[in-house]
Structure formats: C-alpha cells, structure tokens
Design an enzyme around this catalytic site. Structure first.
Site, PDB file in Angstrom:
ATOM      1  N   HIS A  98       0.979  -1.408   0.158  1.00 26.89           N
ATOM      2  CA  HIS A  98       0.101   0.013  -0.074  1.00 26.89           C
ATOM      3  C   HIS A  98       1.056   1.350   0.060  1.00 26.89           C
ATOM      4  O   HIS A  98       2.126   1.201   0.109  1.00 26.89           O
ATOM      5  CB  HIS A  98      -0.944   0.111   1.305  1.00 26.89           C
ATOM      6  CG  HIS A  98      -0.403   0.274   2.605  1.00 26.89           C
ATOM      7  ND1 HIS A  98       0.238  -0.835   3.245  1.00 26.89           N
ATOM      8  CD2 HIS A  98       0.251   1.198   3.162  1.00 26.89           C
ATOM      9  CE1 HIS A  98       0.917  -0.231   4.342  1.00 26.89           C
ATOM     10  NE2 HIS A  98       1.036   0.971   4.274  1.00 26.89           N
ATOM     11  N   HIS A 118      -5.893  -1.888   3.984  1.00 24.69           N
ATOM     12  CA  HIS A 118      -5.582  -0.586   2.832  1.00 24.69           C
ATOM     13  C   HIS A 118      -4.833  -1.031   1.845  1.00 24.69           C
ATOM     14  O   HIS A 118      -3.865  -1.547   1.920  1.00 24.69           O
ATOM     15  CB  HIS A 118      -5.209   0.697   3.800  1.00 24.69           C
ATOM     16  CG  HIS A 118      -3.834   0.427   4.722  1.00 24.69           C
ATOM     17  ND1 HIS A 118      -3.410  -0.774   4.943  1.00 24.69           N
ATOM     18  CD2 HIS A 118      -2.797   1.288   4.942  1.00 24.69           C
ATOM     19  CE1 HIS A 118      -2.279  -0.686   5.521  1.00 24.69           C
ATOM     20  NE2 HIS A 118      -1.902   0.556   5.651  1.00 24.69           N
ATOM     21  N   HIS A 161       4.546   7.396   2.935  1.00 22.25           N
ATOM     22  CA  HIS A 161       5.614   6.143   2.587  1.00 22.25           C
ATOM     23  C   HIS A 161       4.711   5.278   1.597  1.00 22.25           C
ATOM     24  O   HIS A 161       3.721   5.342   1.262  1.00 22.25           O
ATOM     25  CB  HIS A 161       5.524   5.548   3.954  1.00 22.25           C
ATOM     26  CG  HIS A 161       4.432   4.899   4.522  1.00 22.25           C
ATOM     27  ND1 HIS A 161       3.609   5.545   5.315  1.00 22.25           N
ATOM     28  CD2 HIS A 161       3.739   3.740   4.435  1.00 22.25           C
ATOM     29  CE1 HIS A 161       2.538   4.811   5.624  1.00 22.25           C
ATOM     30  NE2 HIS A 161       2.616   3.491   4.775  1.00 22.25           N
ATOM     31  N   HIS A 168       0.580  -1.086  14.768  1.00 23.06           N
ATOM     32  CA  HIS A 168      -0.479  -0.029  14.551  1.00 23.06           C
ATOM     33  C   HIS A 168      -1.763  -0.381  15.365  1.00 23.06           C
ATOM     34  O   HIS A 168      -2.097  -1.561  15.358  1.00 23.06           O
ATOM     35  CB  HIS A 168      -0.929  -0.012  13.077  1.00 23.06           C
ATOM     36  CG  HIS A 168       0.180   0.862  12.247  1.00 23.06           C
ATOM     37  ND1 HIS A 168       0.905   1.947  12.767  1.00 23.06           N
ATOM     38  CD2 HIS A 168       0.802   0.331  10.961  1.00 23.06           C
ATOM     39  CE1 HIS A 168       1.651   2.233  11.721  1.00 23.06           C
ATOM     40  NE2 HIS A 168       1.873   1.255  10.981  1.00 23.06           N
ATOM     41  N   TYR A 180       8.876   1.420  10.029  1.00 18.49           N
ATOM     42  CA  TYR A 180       9.179   2.541   9.139  1.00 18.49           C
ATOM     43  C   TYR A 180      10.703   2.732   9.183  1.00 18.49           C
ATOM     44  O   TYR A 180      11.435   2.601  10.117  1.00 18.49           O
ATOM     45  CB  TYR A 180       8.376   3.665   9.658  1.00 18.49           C
ATOM     46  CG  TYR A 180       6.847   3.654   9.354  1.00 18.49           C
ATOM     47  CD1 TYR A 180       6.323   3.835   8.316  1.00 18.49           C
ATOM     48  CD2 TYR A 180       6.108   3.148  10.511  1.00 18.49           C
ATOM     49  CE1 TYR A 180       5.001   3.690   8.119  1.00 18.49           C
ATOM     50  CE2 TYR A 180       4.893   3.343  10.351  1.00 18.49           C
ATOM     51  CZ  TYR A 180       4.272   3.268   9.135  1.00 18.49           C
ATOM     52  OH  TYR A 180       2.892   3.097   9.122  1.00 18.49           O
ATOM     53  N   GLU A 186       7.951   1.165   4.459  1.00 19.80           N
ATOM     54  CA  GLU A 186       7.560   0.229   5.534  1.00 19.80           C
ATOM     55  C   GLU A 186       7.437  -0.956   5.076  1.00 19.80           C
ATOM     56  O   GLU A 186       7.266  -1.354   4.108  1.00 19.80           O
ATOM     57  CB  GLU A 186       5.990   0.825   5.782  1.00 19.80           C
ATOM     58  CG  GLU A 186       5.536   0.257   6.935  1.00 19.80           C
ATOM     59  CD  GLU A 186       3.889   0.263   7.256  1.00 19.80           C
ATOM     60  OE1 GLU A 186       3.195   0.974   6.199  1.00 19.80           O
ATOM     61  OE2 GLU A 186       3.347  -0.018   8.098  1.00 19.80           O
TER      62      GLU A 186
END
Lengths: 95, 301
Positions: free
Chosen positions: B148, B194, B208, B240, B249, B259
């Site tokens: 993503h 996502h 990112h 997260h 990251y 990431e």
C-alpha cells in the site's frame, strides 16, 4: 588536516566534535547531542535544515525542494549531508 | 470489473546506483529492467513485470502510483467517469515505460498523479507447477509483494470522495479530529485493511510506500536486515492500532519513507469503518508507545 572539527551551535551555546569526513548530524547523534532534528538522513526531507554562520563545509546531494538554491546561497544546509572542512558555527533554524 | 490493487509505485531518487543497491540487496526486490535514469523492480511473489520504478531526480517523492484494473475496457469506463466527476484525464501510450501497456492518468485533488492500467508484461513468480513455498536465493528482507501507500494533502475528503465514489474503494478506518474534520482515511479494494491511505498534510507529498510481509517473525527479520545494513530507522518494530498491522518504518537512501507491513484483518465490502479520535489517536498510530513523533508526522517527500 584536522582529525576532528569543533561544531559550535550558536543559539544553543553548545559545542560538539565532528570527525573528519563525517556529517555534522550523525556526529551529533552519536554523541547524544540532540540539537538538530533528525529526519531521513538522506538529504530528502529537509527536517535537519540549519544555517552555517561561519566556516567551510562540503554539502552533498540534497533535494532541491527541501533546500532551494536561494537558501543554499544564504548558508542554509541540510545537516545530514554537511561535512565540515573547518570548525563551524551553526544556528538551528526556526529558533 | 474495477480496480484490483496497487500495482506500481514510481518513486524519485537522488542517486540511482545507491538506490538500486538498496532496493535490490536490502529490500531484496528483483531488478527486472533498466533504462537511462530508471530501474524497474518486482517482489518475488508478484507475477507482473514490475511493482516499483525508481527514477533519478533532483528531489525525492512520488512520481506516480498505478492501480491495476481487471479488464482493458475498464480504462474507457473510468476515463469517462473521472472526466464526468470533473477531473481531466490523459492517456499514457502503450510502452511509455518498459513492460507497460496503455494507461489513463490524472491528478488527485491532493496533488498526486494516479494511473489506472490493465496491460503489463507478465513474467510470473515461477511458482505455478508443483511449487516450493518460496523461490531460491532470496536476498535481504525479500517481501513477497508491494502492499500500500500513504499520501498527504490538504483536502483529504476530496480525494477520499473520488476514490470511493468513482473507483469504488471502501473505507476501513478513519481519523476524525475536532468532532468533524476528516483527518486521515484508510481505503481498500483488496481484502487487506488498506491499499491506499490519505492523511492531511502538504499537497502532492508521499508519506510512505509499504511492502507486505507474512508474519511477525518476518518483521523481526526485516528489522535485523535494516540494522545490519545501517538503514535509517523511523519507528518500530511495533504494532499499529489502526489496521492492527505489524510494522517498521525506515528511510530509503533519498529519504523516501518505506514500511514493511504484516497482519491486519480481512475486511469485506460491507466492513463498518473504524473511527479514531484525538483521545486515542497516538495508540492508533503506534499502539505500544502511545506517542506520535514529530518525525513521523512531519517528514514527507
């Protein structure tokens, strides 16, 4: 040629040493001197922008968006790509 | 029909050779093609010719992102729909870049260039007949796929509206500040939390792009690879709250944030979005630490 240069941070009244060939941000981080903001360390983001008030230095390849030519002329640098060639006096931007 | 997935990211880099070394040997992508000023990579489990292009430039950031659509005819449909929505669409000709067919190209309200495409050379993953679980000779982190990206811009609702209304993206999570400001959204077309996320910030910027990993063990292995190669870390390994993903990251040699991402849930099209507000947002971003850092929210390319 000096083995180390003295980096004096004018508006913080702090001083630290930078080894020959090393950039002034990495050397400050190594010594635990947290005066310059550390971003990407790649010359890309502009987080570590400071101004050199006195001294000679070499600036490596950095983003022209993060450090436009006119700022460069005024002595602004990205600390992560700035290697001193003499003792330096620097000022932290935004302070 | 419709958008299938994030197919490619084209990132600008300051030093092509240094970046080729990093994406080949530290990230562990396969270098599939080169031309002056550009290099093309794929991750090992991807079948298309490439998913990452790096292009030498005077400043880093996102040159374009490409989402793959299911059928060639989808390009005509989306071209009309996006034009009708009020955004100008251009055609990108066949073979404009190595291995790629025709695409449509337009600029999001937040300033990033997006392409939709169907045709791209298929070189396969080599694992289609009596395969082993992994190919031989993987290097570095070796993520199986591009996962993503997160982009920034002033008008988060506008880009969200376009992606949801015209391209049928679905929302998994959102951040609402001050009662009614849509500050960030996480949108999907695949069954991951996502494929693209949008956060309020400077227009046209990249926060990112992320590579997918399969487990927490793989995330730890990635962290070891990063440290061994002295890659500049941003945050992690951690979890997260948003997406429940496991993450690290870090920065590529030009300062583009990368990431590695693993886990998260499997949302369907009828998923009810998760909402985060200022009280719990720091835990949403970094669940363990519960703090937002200035670097994480302030560094874009």
């Amino acid at each position: 040629m000096a083995n180390e240069y003295r980096i004096f941070v004018a508006n913080k009244s702090r001083e630290y040493l930078c080894r020959h060939g090393q950039n002034i941000l990495s050397s400050s981080i190594e010594q635990g001197v947290r005066v310059i903001k550390r971003g990407c360390l790649g010359g890309g983001c502009g987080f570590c922008k400071i101004r050199v008030e006195a001294g000679q230095y070499e600036l490596g390849k950095v983003s022209i968006k993060a450090l436009p030519a006119e700022e460069r002329k005024e002595g602004f640098v990205l600390a992560c790509k700035t290697v001193p060639l003499s003792d330096l006096v620097i000022r932290i931007s935004g302070d | 029909m419709g958008v299938m997935r994030l197919g490619r990211v084209e990132a600008r880099v300051l030093d092509l050779e240094k970046s080729i070394d990093y994406y080949s040997n530290v990230i562990g992508l396969q270098l599939v093609a080169r031309e002056p000023g550009k290099a093309y990579f794929k991750a090992w489990d991807e079948e298309d010719h490439h998913s990452l292009i790096i292009t030498e430039a005077d400043y880093p950031g996102l040159e374009h992102m490409g989402f793959k659509v299911r059928y060639q005819e989808d390009l005509d449909t989306f071209e009309k729909a996006i034009e009708q929505y009020g955004i100008r669409v251009n055609r990108v000709s066949n073979r404009h870049r190595i291995g790629e067919g025709e695409a449509i190209r337009f600029t999001l309200p937040t300033g990033q260039v997006m392409e939709l495409y169907h045709e791209i050379e298929r070189i396969g993953n080599g694992l289609k007949l009596n395969p082993d679980p992994k190919p031989e000779n993987l290097k570095g982190i070796a993520p199986p796929y591009l996962d993503h990206l997160l982009i920034a811009g002033e008008d988060v609702p506008a880009t969200t509206d376009l992606l949801m209304k015209v391209m049928d993206f679905h929302m998994s999570e959102r951040v609402i500040l001050h009662g009614d400001e849509l500050f960030a959204v996480w949108l999907f077309r695949t069954n991951t939390p996502h494929d693209i996320a949008i956060i309020k910030g400077p227009n046209g910027k990249l926060h990112h792009f992320a590579f997918g990993l399969s487990s927490w063990e793989d995330v730890l292995h990635a962290a070891d690879c990063l440290a061994k190669n002295e890659v500049v870390l941003d945050e992690g390994p951690t979890r997260h709250g948003i997406t429940r993903g496991l993450t690290i990251y870090f920065f590529d040699p030009s300062g583009n944030r990368n990431e590695v991402f693993s886990g998260g849930y499997i949302p369907g099209e009828d998923f009810t979005p998760v909402t985060w507000t200022e009280e719990r947002l720091p835990r949403g971003i970094f669940y363990h630490k519960g703090e937002i850092t200035e670097r994480f929210t302030g560094v874009f390319t």
